[in-house]
Enzyme design. Sequence first.
Site, mmCIF file in Angstrom:
data_model
loop_
_atom_site.group_PDB
_atom_site.id
_atom_site.type_symbol
_atom_site.label_atom_id
_atom_site.label_comp_id
_atom_site.label_asym_id
_atom_site.label_seq_id
_atom_site.Cartn_x
_atom_site.Cartn_y
_atom_site.Cartn_z
ATOM 1 N N CYS A 45 0.935 -1.254 0.009
ATOM 2 C CA CYS A 45 0.184 -0.008 -0.109
ATOM 3 C C CYS A 45 0.960 1.340 -0.048
ATOM 4 O O CYS A 45 0.389 2.358 -0.184
ATOM 5 C CB CYS A 45 -0.984 0.008 1.161
ATOM 6 S SG CYS A 45 -1.937 -1.489 1.480
ATOM 7 N N ASN A 53 -9.985 -0.853 1.036
ATOM 8 C CA ASN A 53 -8.581 -0.397 0.939
ATOM 9 C C ASN A 53 -8.118 -1.214 -0.357
ATOM 10 O O ASN A 53 -8.158 -2.212 -0.725
ATOM 11 C CB ASN A 53 -7.780 -1.335 2.088
ATOM 12 C CG ASN A 53 -6.618 -1.252 2.051
ATOM 13 O OD1 ASN A 53 -5.906 -0.901 0.991
ATOM 14 N ND2 ASN A 53 -5.734 -1.940 2.891
ATOM 15 N N HIS A 104 -3.454 6.859 2.422
ATOM 16 C CA HIS A 104 -3.890 5.662 2.226
ATOM 17 C C HIS A 104 -5.257 5.194 3.008
ATOM 18 O O HIS A 104 -5.362 5.506 4.031
ATOM 19 C CB HIS A 104 -2.812 4.887 2.559
ATOM 20 C CG HIS A 104 -3.243 3.090 2.374
ATOM 21 N ND1 HIS A 104 -3.825 2.720 1.166
ATOM 22 C CD2 HIS A 104 -2.974 2.053 3.090
ATOM 23 C CE1 HIS A 104 -4.161 1.227 1.405
ATOM 24 N NE2 HIS A 104 -3.581 1.088 2.854
HETATM 25 O O1 UT7 Z 1 -3.343 -1.643 3.677
HETATM 26 C C1 UT7 Z 1 -3.227 -2.793 4.800
HETATM 27 C C2 UT7 Z 1 -2.980 -2.434 5.992
HETATM 28 N N1 UT7 Z 1 -3.997 -2.853 6.864
HETATM 29 C C3 UT7 Z 1 -4.685 -2.163 7.808
HETATM 30 O O2 UT7 Z 1 -4.627 -0.973 8.144
HETATM 31 C C4 UT7 Z 1 -5.386 -3.272 8.891
HETATM 32 C C5 UT7 Z 1 -5.506 -2.548 10.242
HETATM 33 N N2 UT7 Z 1 -6.518 -3.237 11.154
HETATM 34 C C6 UT7 Z 1 -7.811 -2.914 11.054
HETATM 35 O O3 UT7 Z 1 -8.416 -2.226 10.247
HETATM 36 C C7 UT7 Z 1 -8.598 -3.789 11.774
HETATM 37 O O4 UT7 Z 1 -7.563 -4.925 12.776
HETATM 38 C C8 UT7 Z 1 -9.575 -4.670 11.348
HETATM 39 C C9 UT7 Z 1 -10.841 -3.861 10.960
HETATM 40 C C10 UT7 Z 1 -9.128 -5.662 10.216
HETATM 41 C C11 UT7 Z 1 -10.140 -5.855 12.358
HETATM 42 O O5 UT7 Z 1 -10.789 -5.151 13.596
HETATM 43 P P1 UT7 Z 1 -10.454 -5.688 14.943
HETATM 44 O O6 UT7 Z 1 -10.934 -4.584 15.982
HETATM 45 O O7 UT7 Z 1 -8.727 -5.546 15.124
HETATM 46 O O8 UT7 Z 1 -11.021 -6.939 15.231
HETATM 47 P P2 UT7 Z 1 -10.164 -8.404 15.616
HETATM 48 O O9 UT7 Z 1 -9.848 -9.255 14.306
HETATM 49 O O10 UT7 Z 1 -9.552 -8.167 16.803
HETATM 50 O O11 UT7 Z 1 -11.440 -9.018 16.063
HETATM 51 C C12 UT7 Z 1 -12.436 -8.785 17.101
HETATM 52 C C13 UT7 Z 1 -13.569 -9.559 17.338
HETATM 53 C C14 UT7 Z 1 -13.268 -11.280 17.243
HETATM 54 O O12 UT7 Z 1 -14.045 -11.913 17.956
HETATM 55 P P3 UT7 Z 1 -13.779 -12.562 19.306
HETATM 56 O O13 UT7 Z 1 -12.715 -13.173 19.253
HETATM 57 O O14 UT7 Z 1 -13.440 -11.067 20.338
HETATM 58 O O15 UT7 Z 1 -15.008 -12.922 19.773
HETATM 59 C C15 UT7 Z 1 -13.527 -11.493 15.639
HETATM 60 O O16 UT7 Z 1 -13.873 -12.770 15.581
HETATM 61 O O17 UT7 Z 1 -14.378 -9.293 15.961
HETATM 62 C C16 UT7 Z 1 -14.539 -10.475 15.321
HETATM 63 N N3 UT7 Z 1 -14.633 -10.269 13.795
HETATM 64 C C17 UT7 Z 1 -15.827 -10.201 13.383
HETATM 65 N N4 UT7 Z 1 -16.907 -9.955 13.653
HETATM 66 C C18 UT7 Z 1 -17.811 -9.815 12.594
HETATM 67 C C19 UT7 Z 1 -13.563 -10.239 12.992
HETATM 68 N N5 UT7 Z 1 -14.134 -9.927 11.913
HETATM 69 C C20 UT7 Z 1 -15.407 -9.766 11.996
HETATM 70 C C21 UT7 Z 1 -16.320 -9.427 11.032
HETATM 71 N N6 UT7 Z 1 -17.585 -9.375 11.493
HETATM 72 N N7 UT7 Z 1 -15.874 -9.250 9.758
#
Ligand code: UT7
Length: 338
Positions: free
Chosen positions: A118, A288, A258
């Site tokens: 990116c 993204n 970005h």
């Molecule tokens: O250009 C590339 C650069 N990349 C980035 O900038 C990515 C930066 N990171 C992010 O944007 C975030 O980390 C995400 C949006 C991708 C994810 O958000 P998060 O708050 O970090 O979620 P997580 O992966 O820690 O998951 C939290 C909870 C989990 O459940 P438990 O374990 O707490 O029960 C996941 O299973 O949310 C759950 N979860 C979802 N629930 C509903 C993860 N993805 C989803 C989903 N829908 N799509």
Amino acid sequence: MAENMIPLRIAGVGYSLPETVVTNDDLTKLYETSDEWIYTRTGIKERRVCSGSEDAIELGFKAAQNALEKSGIKPEELDLIIAASSAPPQLYPAIACHIQARLGIETDIPAFDITAACSGLIYGLQVAKGFINSGIYKNILIVATDNNTRYLDWSDRGTSILFGDGAGAMVVTVAEDGVDDVLAIDIKAKGAIGEYIYKDNVGQNCPLAEPCPEHDGFIHMNGKEVYKFVVKILPPYIEEIIEQAGLKAEDIEYLIPHQANLRIIQAVQERLQYSDEKVITNIKYYGNTSAASVPIALAEGVEKGTVKLGKDTKAILCGFGAGMTWGAAIVRLREGIC
Ligand code: UT7
């Protein structure tokens, strides 16, 4: 800039997006998620995805045509093509070589790809700037094009919600008036945390040697770690680049970042104390788009009137992604570039 360096002018910027739209509600057909969860965490409502034979070459070619048209520079006048992509349909020939052929260029100009995910547009601009400042090449096409949706694991809801496809392109040339449009630029990498976002190539060892471990070829991302890292390093880094340009945050009209996560963008916005009008975002509609997101946001912003070009309009461009890589530039956006 050192006195004997040749100044760079940004001559044209263009973009291209696939037609197919996938909304957050559509994703509920693939796994348990909701529009509310995705939108509140990322700012994304929908994304564009390649369909059928569309790929990063096709998108990049259209964006290149668009940028060349704006620049007034003909394909046969180009001296170099650089493509930045993390989702090439082939590792070789490079996307840049395909685009050279698609543009009908018969002068055998060099063409190569860079992999900076990116941060690709900023890396490409830094490389192009070196060639122009040193007088090696005059007219350079930079194409930032990504088709990550083809390489996602569509059962991984933590990663696949984030990405969309698209391409942006920039044509840079020698500034005949002596005014360099890149006021400051910097690129960085930290390979030690490369495991935060990676995609393995799929292959196998020689049958006479020990087999290599199996790889799935999908994009893997530790979103939480990426988020924490970027939110920590990016705001002070942007302040540094502004200082390097000899400017203050208030001297710059736009932040064109970005588009990875709206909350990351807001962290930079808060640090710079910018109003919403100064911060260009389109993540809501495209997600993204990796290397393409900065040039798409710029060119579309101009098209929609949210970015107003002027004699001395300045913008901060910044990117970050797999590598981990990051980079930023303070650029002058002259009238007529898009
Ligand atoms: O250009 C590339 C650069 N990349 C980035 O900038 C990515 C930066 N990171 C992010 O944007 C975030 O980390 C995400 C949006 C991708 C994810 O958000 P998060 O708050 O970090 O979620 P997580 O992966 O820690 O998951 C939290 C909870 C989990 O459940 P438990 O374990 O707490 O029960 C996941 O299973 O949310 C759950 N979860 C979802 N629930 C509903 C993860 N993805 C989803 C989903 N829908 N799509």
